[in-house]
Scaffold this motif. Structure first.
Motif, PDB file in Angstrom:
ATOM      1  N   THR A  10     -82.759  -9.300  18.701  1.00  0.00           N
ATOM      2  CA  THR A  10     -83.122 -10.329  17.736  1.00  0.00           C
ATOM      3  C   THR A  10     -83.508  -9.710  16.398  1.00  0.00           C
ATOM      4  OG1 THR A  10     -85.443 -10.280  18.366  1.00  0.00           O
ATOM      5  CG2 THR A  10     -83.989 -11.750  19.627  1.00  0.00           C
ATOM      6  N   THR A 378     -78.812 -18.534  15.729  1.00  0.00           N
ATOM      7  CA  THR A 378     -79.767 -18.447  16.831  1.00  0.00           C
ATOM      8  C   THR A 378     -79.035 -18.479  18.161  1.00  0.00           C
ATOM      9  OG1 THR A 378     -80.103 -20.850  16.779  1.00  0.00           O
ATOM     10  CG2 THR A 378     -81.652 -19.492  15.528  1.00  0.00           C
ATOM     11  N   ASP A 381     -82.702 -20.404  20.760  1.00  0.00           N
ATOM     12  CA  ASP A 381     -83.909 -20.434  19.918  1.00  0.00           C
ATOM     13  C   ASP A 381     -84.381 -19.067  19.439  1.00  0.00           C
ATOM     14  OD1 ASP A 381     -84.055 -23.213  20.100  1.00  0.00           O
ATOM     15  OD2 ASP A 381     -85.200 -23.105  21.971  1.00  0.00           O
ATOM     16  N   GLU A 382     -83.693 -18.009  19.799  1.00  0.00           N
ATOM     17  CA  GLU A 382     -84.013 -16.681  19.280  1.00  0.00           C
ATOM     18  C   GLU A 382     -83.099 -16.396  18.086  1.00  0.00           C
ATOM     19  OE1 GLU A 382     -86.298 -14.603  20.190  1.00  0.00           O
ATOM     20  OE2 GLU A 382     -86.811 -14.954  22.291  1.00  0.00           O
TER      21      GLU A 382
END
Length: 765
Positions: A10, A378, A381-382
């Protein structure tokens, strides 16, 4: 023991793990490029970001070695040249106004390296990709063309790649229902191990149907529709990578380390995609659109975002997959075919999805337009990507690579073919003609073209083996367009500047010969390694010559493609700047065919024939020779010739017209006779100062052979005189199916046809 999946890379992880080793070199990035990416981001890139930059900064996508030279096409353009342009360079394809409220978009691109690796799919997806470029402009694709280059006909590599490439071009185009109206098949030893597969598509629209690639409008939804994303084509045409991120270098999936580099096409899905997209356009549901070709989602998202007025957020896990093992970076790099990305206003999304469902086309909202200047990606959601979109799509490296005229150029040009032994008697001339018509570059190409549907959709007016393909646009008025592609790589090797202009001139001449008034240019510039100073000199001279030539002819370059690193070991291909010219035919019912249709027609040569044999097919075939200077370029003479051909054709004066280029007058007469088995009797003593060999086999430019009814001869003479074009009467067409050169030889058309038509079948069956 099962290896544990590696943690997702990420943006947050990148900030806390700045020294992680990354496979930037394996992905084709240079040390300074990787350093520049870190500078742009203020940190190391995530695996997903590295994937995006690597494909978008590749030579194929970023034009990093060529754009310093390509900019002169725009800089040199005059106001007159801009007049027909509705969209120029920088979009998916150029668009020109052809009158009566119609616009035409056309472009030629390369799919060379994939077609060597996997001939059928490489060529097929080359057609599919160029068709989507045209579709993305808002146009209905109406025709394709395929300029091809191969090694010698008897080379094992040619026997491997040619059948697959031809089958791929035909299979995909035929399934789409698009006529293949022209192209080339040229053979030379430099293309062994590096065939060239260039593909052109033409599309038609009304002026108000134009669409552009941009993502604007806060809150607008980004929809991916078409085929699901698979593992085929990862790296594909971008870097033709055989390896992607391996588990040990940051893959989060533990999936396969090797993926096929060549995309796999599905023309039936593409046909659905075309019809679905055109219906979406018709209902006004699309605010911006981009096809997914080279670099896949990396390209579509970054280009749409950078051309818009904000940013974009993409939920990558929403992308429909054919292969659930794909890691995020692989999804971003995949060049799976038959996919489009549209920007749609929220209130129109439901109807958009409804139309896609009607056509059985998968469609998924994968993102939305934001008011930031960032492209944020994303994964559950990361945040795995957060980049300035322009830095990916448009602000890649720019190299002003060193170039120098090679040491061997002077010796090459001094080795003139005009000094080679030549035929002296009529029998020797006859033998030479039969040898040349049977040679791979001049022989009958119907073994190839018969695999293509040339007449599907019912609007094909002229197709192979005519000088140019002609498509009707409007049934009521007969408005149409003519398109031709040309390039003589031997001329370009002898003099790249002149060679580029000769390619332009020949395509211009071929369009005019059918009755089309030349209007615009697209190009596909195929060269060896840009890291070779001699190759870069060839490229620089080519672009300089092409830009100057377009200014002199008054027609703009609307866009095109550059393909570099085309070489096997240290052997670069011949510099091959394929030039496509598009022209407007006011009334296709009055187009000019190339063949002699009946006996009793008077035959003339337009233009001046000089002793110009260097780089010719005669020198190539008979002597295996390449040296000297190519034919003289006279673009003023080309413009004047085009005026005669267009006015004479559309005015009903010309019964037939054929440009003179490869093989000279001899080849022009052969092809004109064989079209309808009509003979000709000519006397060539009035051209080339009575030298029959030069008259027949010189490849001087700015020339054509034409035929007129006797009652139209005065009108032809008046046209030639008005435009200052030399005109020489050389003979008449005959009932007897014989090509006769008075005082030299006669050859039955049956014997010529047997030699001309046997070459490709003798190799491929």
């Amino acid at each position: 023991m099962t290896q544990a999946p590696i943690a997702l890379d990420t943006v947050a992880a990148a900030a806390t793990d700045p020294d992680r080793e990354q496979p930037w070199a394996e992905l084709g990035l240079k040390p300074d490029e990787y350093a520049r990416i870190r500078e742009i981001l203020g940190r190391r890139p995530t695996s997903a970001e590295l994937a995006m930059y690597s494909v978008m900064w590749s030579e194929h996508c970023s034009y990093k070695s060529s754009k310093v030279h390509l900019k002169q096409f725009g800089e040199s353009m005059t106001d007159e040249m801009r007049e027909p342009l509705m969209v120029g360079m920088g979009e998916n394809a150029g668009v020109v106004d052809v009158g009566q409220g119609y616009a035409v978009t056309f472009k030629v691109e390369s799919h060379n390296h994939p077609s060597y690796v996997e001939p059928y799919q490489g060529a097929a997806t080359g057609i599919g990709g160029i068709v989507r470029d045209i579709l993305a402009m808002g146009a209905r694709p109406v025709a394709v063309m395929d300029p091809l280059r191969f090694g010698p006909l008897d080379a094992e590599d040619t026997k491997r790649v040619l059948p697959g490439i031809v089958a791929g071009v035909g299979g995909y185009g035929n399934c789409l229902g698009l006529p293949n109206i022209g192209g080339e098949a040229v053979f030379d030893e430099t293309y062994v191990g590096n065939p060239l597969v260039n593909a052109l598509c033409v599309g038609v629209m009304r002026h108000d149907e134009l669409h552009l690639a941009n993502a604007s409008g806060l809150g607008n939804q980004v929809i991916l529709y078409g085929a699901k994303t698979g593992g085929d084509g990862i790296g594909g045409v971008s870097v033709l990578a055989s390896e992607t991120f391996e588990v040990s270098t940051g893959s989060t999936s533990g999936g396969p380390a090797k993926r096929p580099a060549v995309q796999v096409g599905d023309p039936f899905m593409e046909k659905l995609l075309i019809e679905c997209t055109l219906e979406l356009f018709a209902e006004g549901l699309v605010a911006g659109i981009q096809d997914l070709g080279g670099a896949g989602l990396s390209c579509a998202t970054s280009e749409l975002a950078s051309a818009g007025d904000g940013g974009m957020h993409v939920w990558l896990e929403r992308v429909p997959l054919r292969d659930s093992s794909l890691a995020p970076e692989e999804i971003l790099m995949s060049e799976s075919q038959e996919r489009m990305m549209a920007v749609v206003e929220p209130e129109k999304v439901a109807r958009f999805l409804q139309i896609c469902a009607k056509w059985d086309v998968d469609a998924t909202v994968v993102g939305e337009v934001t008011d930031t200047d960032r492209l944020v990606i994303t994964w559950h959601d990361e945040v795995i990507g957060d980049v300035p979109p322009r830095s990916v799509a448009h602000d890649g490296p720019t190299y002003d690579r060193p170039y120098a005229r090679p040491d061997w150029q002077d010796a090459l040009q001094a080795d003139r073919a005009e000094a080679l032994p030549r035929p002296q008697t009529g029998d020797e001339l006859r033998s030479t003609l039969l040898q040349l018509v049977a040679s791979p570059n001049l022989c009958d190409k119907s073994w190839i073209t018969d695999q293509y549907d040339r007449y599907v959709r019912g609007n094909t007016v002229l197709a192979q083996p005519e000088d140019a393909g002609v498509i009707r646009i409007d049934e009521e008025t007969g408005l149409g367009v003519a398109v031709a592609t040309d390039c003589n790589g031997r001329f370009a090797k002898l003099d790249p500047y002149a060679g580029a202009q000769l390619a332009l001139a020949e395509a211009h001449r071929n369009v005019a010969a059918t009755g089309g008034r030349p209007l615009a240019v697209s190009d596909c510039l195929n060269f060896g390694s840009p890291e070779d100073t001699a190759v870069m000199w060839q490229f620089a001279e080519t672009t300089r010559g092409l830009a100057a030539g377009c200014v002199e002819l008054g027609i703009p370059v609307t866009g095109g493609n550059v393909s570099l690193y085309n070489q096997t070991g240290e052997t670069a291909i011949l510099p091959t700047p394929v030039v496509a010219v598009l022209g407007v035919v006011d009334d296709v019912k009055r187009r000019t065919p190339s063949g002699f249709a009946s006996a009793g027609l008077e035959v003339y040569v337009l233009g001046t024939t000089r002793e110009e044999l260097s780089g010719s097919e005669w020198a190539h075939v008979v002597h295996g020779h390449l040296g000297g200077l190519p034919p003289q370029v006279d673009l003023a003479a080309e413009k004047a010739l085009a005026e005669v051909l267009v006015e004479g054709g559309q005015g009903g004066v010309l019964a037939a017209a054929h440009d003179l280029s490869d093989g000279g007058l001899a080849q022009g007469l052969v092809e004109s006779c064989l079209r309808h088995d009509v003979g000709v009797r000519v006397n060539v003593s009035g051209i080339a100062e009575g030298d029959a060999f030069v008259a027949l086999f010189s490849e001087s430019a700015a020339r054509a052979v034409v035929a007129v009814r006797p009652e139209d001869a005065d009108a032809l003479r008046a046209l030639a005189e008005k435009n200052g074009v030399p005109l020489t009467r050389i003979g008449v067409t005959t009932e007897e199916p014989v090509l006769e050169v008075e005082g030299e030889f006669a050859a039955p058309l049956s014997e010529i046809r047997e030699a001309w038509s046997a070459t490709l079948p003798s190799v491929f069956g």
